[in-house]
Write a protein that holds these residues in place. Structure first.
Motif, short mmCIF file in Angstrom:
data_model
loop_
_atom_site.label_atom_id
_atom_site.label_comp_id
_atom_site.label_asym_id
_atom_site.label_seq_id
_atom_site.Cartn_x
_atom_site.Cartn_y
_atom_site.Cartn_z
N GLN A 187 0.82 -1.21 0.00
CA GLN A 187 0.00 0.00 0.00
C GLN A 187 0.86 1.25 0.00
N LEU A 188 1.94 1.23 0.77
CA LEU A 188 2.83 2.39 0.83
C LEU A 188 3.59 2.56 -0.48
N ILE A 189 4.04 1.44 -1.07
CA ILE A 189 4.73 1.51 -2.36
C ILE A 189 3.83 2.15 -3.41
N GLN A 190 2.59 1.74 -3.46
CA GLN A 190 1.67 2.29 -4.45
C GLN A 190 1.37 3.75 -4.19
N ASN A 191 1.33 4.16 -2.92
CA ASN A 191 1.16 5.58 -2.61
C ASN A 191 2.39 6.39 -2.99
N VAL A 192 3.57 5.80 -2.86
CA VAL A 192 4.80 6.48 -3.32
C VAL A 192 4.76 6.66 -4.84
N ALA A 193 4.29 5.61 -5.56
CA ALA A 193 4.16 5.72 -7.01
C ALA A 193 3.16 6.81 -7.39
N ARG A 194 2.08 6.93 -6.64
CA ARG A 194 1.10 7.99 -6.92
C ARG A 194 1.70 9.37 -6.66
N ALA A 195 2.53 9.45 -5.63
CA ALA A 195 3.19 10.73 -5.35
C ALA A 195 4.10 11.13 -6.51
N ASN A 196 4.79 10.13 -7.10
CA ASN A 196 5.63 10.42 -8.27
C ASN A 196 4.77 10.88 -9.45
N GLN A 335 -1.23 7.54 3.40
CA GLN A 335 -0.76 8.58 2.47
C GLN A 335 0.32 9.44 3.12
N GLN A 336 0.14 9.77 4.41
CA GLN A 336 1.14 10.60 5.08
C GLN A 336 2.42 9.81 5.33
N THR A 337 2.30 8.53 5.70
CA THR A 337 3.52 7.72 5.88
C THR A 337 4.27 7.61 4.56
N ALA A 338 3.54 7.44 3.45
CA ALA A 338 4.19 7.40 2.14
C ALA A 338 4.87 8.73 1.83
N ALA A 339 4.22 9.83 2.19
CA ALA A 339 4.83 11.15 1.97
C ALA A 339 6.12 11.30 2.77
N ASP A 340 6.14 10.75 3.98
CA ASP A 340 7.36 10.78 4.80
C ASP A 340 8.47 9.93 4.17
N LEU A 341 8.09 8.81 3.56
CA LEU A 341 9.08 7.98 2.86
C LEU A 341 9.65 8.75 1.66
N VAL A 342 8.79 9.47 0.96
CA VAL A 342 9.25 10.28 -0.18
C VAL A 342 10.27 11.30 0.28
#
Length: 402
Positions: A187-196, A335-342
């Motif tokens: 789920q986090l990987i896919q949210n990172v892809a969406r952020a890109n 979504q926020q955890t993914a943003a922090d990973l970004v």
């Protein structure tokens, strides 16, 4: 009784016999006519290990490897609750029968000692760190990394995926290695892809490396491989210029993709001491990981923020990874955890050859090598035999007094 590849290596070099459960439907190992000299269980959560230990554990020394957080099996609020309860009871049984218990991290040893579980009176708990295989995981140089990026134009190397094209030379290569499911952070990987796709990480590519082997796809591991392939290809559709795929059909082949990453991304929900992190460090590759295990507190104290970066989950129930949680809910704010990973990925620059060599040497100095791991395992097995002899002597003396 073995699961991980290093057990087979250890057996080959030191004459140990590995029993394989060739018929998983029966949950049995091959029968023996006499007690073994030593029982080593790498799968204490499995029914087959419980039955084997139950059959011979009173007559043979028992050494148990615990690679999972015991609390992971405490939750019943998920679709796998019944299986997890069975796994938990199998672990209880194995730990109660063990002369020596090996865990890969200090926090897990502390949790076991404070758990209230039953152990033999003279049982020992020993911390033995995992170690990366040095012949496979070592630093690459810039020319090797360039060839690796070029290789994605070769369709013969990328079965079952269609031609993806070369990975751009000027892009930072972030890699993920593992099973593509929610518990491993899909789920986090896919949210990172969406952020890109929305404009972040424009100087970065993400490579998803997962285990794959062609064969029947309607059952067992074949179905798992096919599920991973489908999830990988869906993730690529989110941002095709950002996501590349690597179906790993030979995980012990030389020139591992890990060597060519600029960063390893580990977005798991629960870990103990993940081997993939030690493999990355042995390659001189910095790591960004979610706070999926308390082991990362220890690792954070040994490395700089440019070598290892721990990203906490927004939801406190996830931090430490011991809640038995298999997927994120909207209330966890993925979504926020993914943003922090970004942000973490943006903060680490591409390591050059010298930085990779320095980090690799540092990892070896911390003891993350297969040679050290094998040596400590053997010492533990000898100790288990001595503890069993003490147990047998004590039992004989007690019987004599009766």
């Amino acid at each position: 009784m073995a699961q991980d590849y290093f057990v087979y290596d250890l057996a080959a070099f030191h004459g140990l016999t590995v029993l394989r459960n060739n018929d998983p439907t029966k949950n049995l190992y091959p029968s023996l006519s006499s007690p073994p000299d030593l029982i080593i269980s790498h799968n204490p959560d499995h029914d087959a290990d419980r039955r084997f230990i139950g059959l011979w554990g009173s007559e043979s020394p028992v050494a148990v490897h615990l690679h999972c957080q015991f609390n992971y099996y405490m939750s019943r609020d998920d679709p796998h609750a019944v299986a997890k309860f069975s796994n938990r009871e199998n672990i209880r049984f194995a730990l109660a029968a063990a002369d020596l218990i090996m865990v890969p991290s200090n926090f897990l040893a502390d949790e076991l000692r404070q758990s209230g579980l039953s152990f033999r009176p003279n049982a020992h708990i020993k911390v033995v760190s995992n170690g990366a295989r040095q012949s496979l995981y070592y630093p690459s140089n810039s020319k090797e990394r360039a060839r690796f990026k070029d290789s994605f134009a070769d369709t013969t190397r990328l079965h079952p995926h269609a031609r993806q094209g070369k990975i751009p030379m000027d892009q930072k290569l972030v890699g993920f290695v593992g099973r593509l499911d929610d518990s491993k952070g899909l789920q986090l990987i896919q949210n990172v892809a969406r952020a890109n796709a929305a404009g972040s990480l424009t100087d970065t590519c993400l490579l998803l490396q997962y285990r794959y082997q062609a064969g029947p796809t309607d059952r067992g591991v074949g179905k798992e491989y096919e599920d991973c392939r489908r999830k990988a290809e869906f993730t690529r559709t989110i941002s095709p210029r950002f996501v590349w795929l690597y179906a790993d059909s030979c995980p012990r082949a030389p020139n591992r993709p890990m060597r060519h990453f600029d960063i390893l991304l580990l977005p798991s929900l629960s870990e103990v001491q993940p081997m993939v992190v030690l493999e990355a460090l042995s390659c001189g590759v910095p790591v960004i990981a979610t706070y999926a295990t308390k082991y990362f507190d220890e690792l954070e104290s040994k490395l700089t923020s440019h070598e290892f970066k721990k990203v906490s989950f927004v939801s406190k129930r996830l931090n430490g990874g011991n809640g038995g949680i298999l997927s994120l809910e909207e209330t966890d704010n993925p979504q926020q955890t993914a943003a922090d990973l970004v942000k973490a990925m943006e903060s680490i620059s591409i390591p050059d050859d010298d930085a990779r060599i320095a980090l690799s040497l540092k990892a070896r100095g911390l003891g993350y090598s297969d040679a050290r791991m094998y040596s400590e395992y053997l010492a533990c097995y000898e100790a288990a035999i001595e503890l069993f002899q003490q147990r047998s002597l004590s039992a004989g003396q007690q019987k004599g007094r009766q």
